[in-house]
Write a protein that holds these residues in place. Structure first.
Motif, short mmCIF file in Angstrom:
data_model
loop_
_atom_site.label_atom_id
_atom_site.label_comp_id
_atom_site.label_asym_id
_atom_site.label_seq_id
_atom_site.Cartn_x
_atom_site.Cartn_y
_atom_site.Cartn_z
N SER B 88 -32.55 11.37 23.60
CA SER B 88 -32.98 11.05 24.95
C SER B 88 -31.93 10.20 25.66
N ALA B 89 -31.30 9.30 24.88
CA ALA B 89 -30.27 8.44 25.46
C ALA B 89 -29.09 9.28 25.93
N ALA B 90 -28.81 10.39 25.23
CA ALA B 90 -27.70 11.26 25.62
C ALA B 90 -27.95 11.85 27.01
N LEU B 95 -27.03 12.05 33.00
CA LEU B 95 -27.57 12.04 34.36
C LEU B 95 -27.05 10.85 35.15
N VAL B 96 -27.04 9.68 34.50
CA VAL B 96 -26.57 8.47 35.19
C VAL B 96 -25.11 8.68 35.61
N ALA B 113 -21.02 3.68 33.57
CA ALA B 113 -22.46 3.56 33.85
C ALA B 113 -23.25 4.31 32.79
N GLY B 114 -22.76 5.48 32.41
CA GLY B 114 -23.44 6.26 31.36
C GLY B 114 -23.49 5.48 30.06
N LEU B 115 -22.34 4.92 29.66
CA LEU B 115 -22.30 4.17 28.40
C LEU B 115 -23.21 2.94 28.45
N ILE B 116 -23.23 2.28 29.63
CA ILE B 116 -24.08 1.10 29.75
C ILE B 116 -25.56 1.49 29.64
N SER B 117 -25.92 2.67 30.17
CA SER B 117 -27.32 3.09 30.03
C SER B 117 -27.67 3.25 28.55
N GLY B 118 -26.70 3.73 27.75
CA GLY B 118 -26.93 3.86 26.31
C GLY B 118 -27.10 2.51 25.64
N LEU B 119 -26.26 1.56 26.08
CA LEU B 119 -26.34 0.20 25.56
C LEU B 119 -27.73 -0.39 25.85
N VAL B 236 -24.89 3.61 22.36
CA VAL B 236 -23.60 3.96 22.96
C VAL B 236 -23.14 5.33 22.47
N ALA B 237 -23.35 5.61 21.18
CA ALA B 237 -22.95 6.91 20.64
C ALA B 237 -23.76 8.03 21.30
N GLY B 238 -25.05 7.79 21.50
CA GLY B 238 -25.88 8.77 22.20
C GLY B 238 -25.34 9.00 23.60
N ALA B 239 -24.97 7.90 24.27
CA ALA B 239 -24.45 7.99 25.63
C ALA B 239 -23.15 8.79 25.65
#
Lengths: 499, 329
Positions: B88-90, B95-96, B113-119, B236-239
């Motif tokens: 789901s994080a991916a 999308l972000v 922004a994508g990586l931060i959403s994963g964080l 972060v890996a998911g992101a």
């Protein structure tokens, strides 16, 4: 600071400690000389382990003084104690089974190459430490693949790698083979020659006389004896542990045994590698037999064998002449086991009194496919009443009951099956004195009704109060069977068990 | 220090290596399986295009995202936890990133922004697991659904196109020489993961935490902090996987990574990592991911339909895990 302290690695003066207002250590004095092996003895609840937890910084003392190498310490955390050079040798707790020996020894203190860990260096240093101990354990083996004895060597190596000068060993030989014990003794002596001081907690007097320099005995939270081992005898130690002129709260009542009663349990030459060897005995209907032995003597394993949990490698177990090999067969034949650990083996803690009561008896309370809780409920009320189980309702979760009442629940779930053989492994551990005598009374009643009883206990007082006959186990072998009438005092049994 | 005394056990020098191999061959069962599958497919469908360089690189391209998620999952599982929300994080990250790029902030801001959403997802999971002591299976079962719902809500399930050529080349579409950049991403992740797990203090602390948390604490390992870091890493890996999905498809969709958490866990376990923590191998995981990708690829070339693919790949996973199981003592 007085002159004595400079000679001593550890010096404890008038230590007091209570828990919830109940004093556990009332007035304890203890000193450990540099480079000596000092035995610590005392019965359950004498305060040994509390004192060691104070020394290792797990608990804080209420009052008294603690000196290490002449320096007064507070020891707020285990780290403080470690920094002062004290290490406790646990048996399992402090090793990570999935890591290697070297990785365990240097966990959190790994040699490094900049960012990276230097495993080669760790292995080299671990090998050196282990070889210094005279042990050729491969530092790259995972700890889970080691024997208990080898784990202990790793523990010792880990302590030495932190430059520990004072080691506390708690019952270090209880799960070691004879060969491993000899190795441990050789290492302990070696450590002593190198100036390391050792506190050696043990119940095994023969060991204490073999390797210890001095011995201290605790009783009821007080130091009652400290002396050179060469100045004391086994009798002296037993007397110090038991105390003078005790009024036994539990009196033995001689019971009439019907010599012609049928044999219920017949254990025929059972052996299990490394646990027990060539054990044979039998129990007649109405007879209560005690099984005495030190920790690790094989007593629990024999109980597990009879109940079919870990069957023996060789030999046979028969109940009323019928062979028993599995737990299913054992229960079917009428064997019940009140296990050693009530919280782990005896009860489903989160379940209610009723659910625990019904668990081994589901078929009995079922109507076709469905369990009829009503049938169980009417029966459990009966037992709550008869065994005086203190609970608000049968639906109360058993983890809310006291130890004694929990144990009665375990008893009730087996009593309802009307067992032909009841095995009790440490039935009164952690049980208050009131519930204790009630449990003993329940067992006697059951025997009078014709059941055979096998009791295992490390409390000799309890064994002597119940048993008609006592089997003495030593290192997995049945050493002797003594008629209760021939045992004139607790000291006699102590002697027999020490071997 | 102490003088050397006669050893009780004989030296292990030569005998030791043999015994170690006998004891541990099950740890390497994934390599054996991978080799066997390659040989079988090579003989049966080699002439149908399985053995072409293009197809083999295609396998590495399609498994890259699962491999990256599985590498982080290895650390999480090694610490004795589980992260079901990684898929789901991916999608969230994809999308972000796509929305930020679409709004004209550029690809650096988008990727960050994508990586931060994963964080953030990792922090959420880590907080509930380490501060409130809730089992990670439950926490991440919840966050898996929560984040997937958020993914859908973000654009009302509409895909967001990414028009930036550079983004699509870096994350997904491009090749370096003949090698797909997606494969490079997963190789770099595997190398970094391997170094961290095997040779860093953090990796050792992760293994100790999963192997015996009590002993780890007694040795001074901050087990809660270590677990929190594992969840952050997993987020972060998911992101990153999400960015790669969107780069490959040139679009971000809320469906990205659906079931990815399970494929990742399968790769980890196939690779020889213990589901109970404490024992782990990143290289095994990487091969495990490739194995799953190879099986799927081969079955497609064989012309099996999705239902048959599912049955066979599921059965093979069970078989491989059964082979790798240590006999109980």
């Amino acid at each position: 600071m007085h002159a004595m302290t400079s000679l001593n690695a550890v010096e404890l003066h008038a230590i007091q400690k209570s828990f919830a207002g109940i004093p556990v250590l009332k007035d304890v004095n203890f000193s450990l000389r540099k480079g000596e092996i000092h035995a610590l003895m005392g019965g359950n609840g004498a305060g040994k382990s509390t004192l060691m937890k104070i020394l290792t910084g797990v608990y804080r003392r209420d009052s008294g003084d603690l000196f290490v190498n002449g320096q007064r310490h507070e020891f707020l955390t285990p780290r403080d104690s470690e920094a002062a050079g004290i290490a406790m040798i646990f048996q399992e707790l402090s090793l990570v089974p999935t890591l290697t020996v070297a990785q365990n020894i240097f966990l959190q203190r790994e040699p490094r190459n900049g960012f990276f860990l230097n495993d080669k260096e760790a292995v080299r240093r671990a090998r050196e430490l282990l070889l210094d101990l005279g042990e050729d354990i491969d530092p790259e083996t995972r700890v889970e693949d080691l024997s208990t004895g080898a784990c202990q060597m790793v523990e010792i190596a880990k302590a030495l790698s932190k430059n520990a000068q004072i080691l506390v060993m708690d019952e270090p030989t209880s799960s070691l083979s004879e060969h491993e014990t000899a190795t441990l003794f050789r290492i302990v002596k070696k450590l002593k020659e190198n100036g390391i001081s050792i506190i050696y907690i043990s119940h095994r007097m023969a060991e204490i006389f073999t390797i210890c320099d001095r011995v201290t005995v605790f009783r009821d939270g007080k130091t009652v004896l400290t002396d050179e081992c060469s100045n004391v005898s086994m009798e002296g130690l037993i007397e110090a542990m038991l105390g003078p002129g005790r009024e036994s709260s539990m009196q033995w009542q001689e019971r009439a045994i019907n010599k012609n009663a049928p044999v219920i349990l017949d254990v025929d030459k059972i052996s299990r590698y490394g646990k027990y060897n060539d054990i044979s005995f039998s129990i007649k209907a109405g007879e209560i037999v005690g099984l005495a032995g030190l920790m690790g003597s094989g007593r629990t394993e024999i109980a597990q064998a009879i109940f079919g949990i870990v069957p023996p490698d060789a030999g046979a177990i028969r109940l009323n002449g019928k062979a028993v090999r599995t737990t299913y067969e054992a229960m079917d034949a009428g064997i019940a086991l009140v296990p050693e650990s009530r919280r782990q083996q005896g009860l489903v803690l989160d379940h209610s009194v009723l659910e625990n009561f019904m668990l081994p008896n589901l078929a009995r309370f079922a109507n076709g496919m469905f369990i009829q809780a009503r049938n169980g409920a009417s029966k459990v009320v009966d037992y709550i009443d008869r065994l005086k189980i203190k609970t608000d309702s049968p639906n109360k979760s058993v983890n809310l009951l006291s130890g004694g009442n929990q144990q009665k629940v375990v008893l009730s779930k087996w009593l309802v099956r009307e067992p032909k053989l009841l095995i009790l492994d440490e039935p009164t551990i952690g049980v208050d004195i009131g519930a204790k005598s009630e449990i003993i009374e329940i067992v006697r009643t059951l025997a009078n009704q014709g059941a055979a009883i096998l009791v295992i206990s490390s409390e000799f007082e309890e064994l002597l109060a119940m048993s008609d006959r006592i089997l003495v186990l030593h290192n997995g072998s049945l050493k002797e069977q003594i008629d209760r009438k021939q045992i004139t005092s607790e000291e006699v049994l102590h002697h027999a068990v020490q071997g | 220090m102490l003088s050397k005394v006669e050893a009780i056990t004989p030296p292990l020098a030569n005998k030791g290596t043999v015994m170690k191999w006998q004891a541990n061959w099950r740890d390497y069962v994934v390599y054996l399986f991978f080799a066997v599958i390659l040989v079988i497919f090579g003989f049966t469908i080699g002439d149908k295009g399985f053995l072409t360089v293009a197809n083999l690189f295609n396998i590495t391209r399609t498994t890259s995202m699962i491999a990256i998620m599985a590498i982080a999952m290895t650390l999480v599982i090694a610490a004795g936890e589980l992260d079901l929300s990684i898929g789901s994080a991916a999608a969230l990250s994809a999308l972000v990133a796509a929305l930020v790029i679409k709004s004209g902030y550029g690809i650096v801001a988008g990727a960050l922004a994508g990586l931060i959403s994963g964080l953030a997802v990792g922090a959420l999971n880590g907080f509930f697991v380490t501060v409130l002591n809730i089992p990670s299976f439950l926490v991440t079962l919840g966050s898996m659904q929560l984040i997937r719902g958020l993914d859908m809500r973000l654009t009302y399930t509409k895909p967001v196109a990414i028009a930036d050529e550079t983004f699509n080349t870096i994350f997904g579409g491009g090749n370096i020489g003949p090698v797909p950049s997606l494969f490079i991403w997963s190789l770099v992740a595997a190398a970094a993961g391997h170094l961290v797990l095997r040779y860093s203090a953090f990796g050792r602390q992760v293994l100790a935490t999963g192997g015996n948390p009590v002993a780890a604490r007694y040795s001074g390992v901050p087990t809660h902090r270590i677990k929190l870091y594992c969840f952050l890493l997993s987020g972060v890996a998911g992101a990153l996987a999400g960015l790669l999905y969107s780069g490959m498809m040139q679009t971000a969709r809320y469906t990205f990574g659906t079931g990815g958490e399970l494929a990742a866990i399968a790769a980890v376990i196939l690779g020889g990592t213990s589901l109970f923590g404490g024992k782990a191998t990143i290289i095994g995981t990487f091969i495990g991911a490739l194995l799953i990708g190879t099986i799927n690829n081969g079955l497609i070339i064989m012309g099996l339909d999705v239902s048959e693919q599912n049955m066979i790949s599921g059965g093979l996973i069970i078989l491989a895990v059964a082979f790798g199981r240590r006999p109980s003592r």
